[in-house]
Design a protein around this motif. Structure first.
Motif, mmCIF file in Angstrom:
data_model
loop_
_atom_site.group_PDB
_atom_site.id
_atom_site.type_symbol
_atom_site.label_atom_id
_atom_site.label_comp_id
_atom_site.label_asym_id
_atom_site.label_seq_id
_atom_site.Cartn_x
_atom_site.Cartn_y
_atom_site.Cartn_z
ATOM 1 N N VAL A 109 0.848 -1.187 0.000
ATOM 2 C CA VAL A 109 0.000 0.000 0.000
ATOM 3 C C VAL A 109 0.886 1.240 0.000
ATOM 4 O O VAL A 109 2.067 1.184 0.342
ATOM 5 N N TYR A 110 0.311 2.378 -0.368
ATOM 6 C CA TYR A 110 1.073 3.610 -0.466
ATOM 7 C C TYR A 110 1.643 3.995 0.890
ATOM 8 O O TYR A 110 0.971 3.998 1.900
ATOM 9 N N ALA A 111 2.918 4.336 0.904
ATOM 10 C CA ALA A 111 3.625 4.500 2.168
ATOM 11 C C ALA A 111 3.487 5.883 2.790
ATOM 12 O O ALA A 111 3.850 6.079 3.925
ATOM 13 N N GLU A 128 4.960 7.844 -8.581
ATOM 14 C CA GLU A 128 3.696 7.298 -9.076
ATOM 15 C C GLU A 128 2.517 8.062 -8.498
ATOM 16 O O GLU A 128 1.575 8.417 -9.207
ATOM 17 N N ARG A 129 2.560 8.327 -7.197
ATOM 18 C CA ARG A 129 1.460 9.028 -6.550
ATOM 19 C C ARG A 129 1.347 10.456 -7.070
ATOM 20 O O ARG A 129 0.258 10.955 -7.317
ATOM 21 N N LEU A 184 3.084 6.436 -15.941
ATOM 22 C CA LEU A 184 3.191 5.253 -15.098
ATOM 23 C C LEU A 184 3.626 4.049 -15.929
ATOM 24 O O LEU A 184 4.357 3.185 -15.450
ATOM 25 N N SER A 185 3.166 4.002 -17.187
ATOM 26 C CA SER A 185 3.574 2.899 -18.056
ATOM 27 C C SER A 185 5.074 2.924 -18.293
ATOM 28 O O SER A 185 5.717 1.874 -18.394
ATOM 29 N N VAL A 186 5.642 4.125 -18.400
ATOM 30 C CA VAL A 186 7.090 4.240 -18.579
ATOM 31 C C VAL A 186 7.812 3.654 -17.374
ATOM 32 O O VAL A 186 8.761 2.882 -17.504
#
Length: 345
Positions: free
Chosen positions: A123-125, A137-138, A283-285
Motif C-alpha cells: 500500500v502507499y507508504a 507514481e502518486r 506510469l507505463s514508462v
C-alpha cells in the motif's frame, strides 16, 4: 500555523462518477464502497459519512490499529490465510512480537515498522515514508486530472512528491535513488519546510510545527540533524501540519479517501477519452523499466528458480489483494511479463 482545507469529497465523487460514465464504466462499480475501502483502508460502513463530512474521525491509535487489522483481513497469503505477525515483521528484520501492541490496539508502531508493514502489503507508504518510485507514481496520479502536460512539469512533481527534479529524472529512467529511511525522512521534512513557508516567506519554526500536535520544538531537532526518526504520531502531525498525505496507516479517513478518488479520477481522465487502458502513460514508462529488468534477470533462472519466483509472485499478489496470474512453465514461453510483478525487483 496553517490548517489545510478539508477536501471536497462530494465534488470529487461526482467528478469520478461522471468520468466513469464517459469512459463506458459503471459508476456504481467504480465507486463501490468495497473497492474504496480496499484502496483507502476506511471501513465500508464509514465511507458515506466520510464523503458527506458527517463521520467522526477516530483517534490515530485506533485508526492505525483498524487499518492494520483490515490489511491482514483483506490481503491474505496465497492459501487464503492471514499473514502471521512473525511473517510480516520478518520482512523488515524485526521480531513478530514488535507488532503485538499494534495488532492488539494497545500502542503505535515505530515509524520504521509502519513503513515496513505498508511495504509488505504493497500500500502507499505516505509522503515521508514513500520510496522514490511510490512517491513519483502518486504524484503522477495526482497530476493526471490536469492533463498529460502536468506530468511533464518536474517542478510541480517535485513539490508534490518531495523529490528533487534530478531524483525524479533518475526514477523515470529506472534508477531511483535509494536512501536510508532516516535520511529520506529528513530530506522530505526539509523539502516541506522549504517549499511550504509561512505567509512572510520564512520556514515554519520547529516550535510551530510541533505545537500543532502538542509537542515541543526540541522533539523535532534530532530529525533536522538526521540523528533519528520521529515517532509515528509526530510523523502524522508533521504531514497534517503541511497538508500532505499521511499514508495508508496514518491518513485521516477524508484524506485517505480523497487520495483514492484523485487517483481514480486521474486514471479515468488519462485513459478514458482516447480509448486506452485508463492508465497515466507516465506510469507505463515507470513500469516498463521495471518489467524489462525483471524479465532480463528471470531469464537466467533454472527451472527450480522459475518455480521459486512463481511462488513468490503468488504470495506478493495475494498480500496486495490481486488475483495471481497463470505463470507459464519453463520452456513454454518467455516467462512472466505482467506489470503486476513490478515490485518484485
Amino acid at each position: 500555523m496553517r490548517a489545510p482545507a478539508r477536501p471536497d469529497l462530494s465534488a470529487a465523487w461526482d467528478r469520478v462518477a461522471e468520468l466513469a460514465g464517459q469512459c463506458g464504466q459503471d459508476p456504481a462499480e467504480v465507486l463501490s464502497v468495497e473497492r474504496l475501502a480496499h484502496l483507502s483502508g476506511v471501513e465500508p460502513a464509514m465511507i458515506p459519512g466520510v464523503v458527506t463530512g458527517t463521520a467522526v474521525e477516530v483517534p490515530l491509535e485506533r485508526r492505525v490499529h483498524g487499518r492494520f487489522l483490515r490489511l491482514r483481513a483483506t490481503r491474505r497469503d496465497k492459501h487464503g490465510r492471514e499473514w502471521s505477525l512473525a511473517a510480516i515483521a520478518e520482512d523488515f528484520d524485526a521480531p513478530g512480537a514488535s507488532l503485538g501492541p499494534l495488532n492488539a490496539g494497545t500502542g503505535l508502531p515505530r515509524l520504521g515498522h509502519a513503513a515496513g508493514v505498508q511495504r509488505f502489503f504493497g500500500v502507499y507508504a505516505g509522503f515521508l515514508l514513500a520510496d522514490s518510485k511510490s512517491a513519483v507514481e502518486r504524484a503522477l496520479a495526482t497530476a493526471a486530472p490536469d492533463g498529460p502536460a502536468a506530468a511533464d512539469d518536474l517542478d510541480h512533481l517535485s513539490y508534490l512528491s518531495g523529490l528533487t527534479p534530478r531524483a525524479i529524472r533518475l526514477t523515470l529512467d529506472g534508477n531511483p535513488p535509494r536512501l536510508p529511511l532516516r535520511e529520506q525522512v529528513r530530506l522530505r521534512f526539509e523539502h516541506l519546510r522549504r517549499t511550504r513557508p509561512r505567509a512572510d516567506g520564512q520556514p515554519h519554526s520547529l516550535t510551530a510545527i510541533a505545537g500543532s500536535f502538542d509537542a515541543s520544538g526540541q522533539s523535532l531537532t534530532r530529525l533536522t540533524r538526521g540523528e533519528g526518526l520521529p515517532n509515528l504520531a509526530a510523523a502524522a502531525g508533521i504531514q497534517r501540519f503541511y497538508g500532505v498525505e499521511g499514508g495508508f496507516l496514518m491518513a485521516g479517513d477524508a484524506e485517505a479517501l480523497a487520495g483514492v478518488l484523485g487517483c481514480i479520477e486521474g486514471e479515468l481522465r488519462s485513459g478514458g477519452a482516447d480509448g486506452t487502458n485508463g492508465e497515466n502513460p507516465m506510469l507505463s514508462v515507470l513500469r516498463a523499466h521495471d518489467v524489462r529488468s525483471i524479465v532480463t534477470r528471470a531469464g537466467r533462472l533454472s527451472p527450480a528458480g522459475w518455480k521459486s519466483l512463481a511462488d513468490y509472485l503468488d504470495e506478493l499478489l495475494a498480500r496486495e489483494g490481486r488475483p495471481a496470474p497463470r505463470v507459464p512453465a519453463p520452456g513454454a514461453g518467455p516467462g512472466p511479463t505482467e506489470p503486476d510483478g513490478e515490485k518484485a525487483s
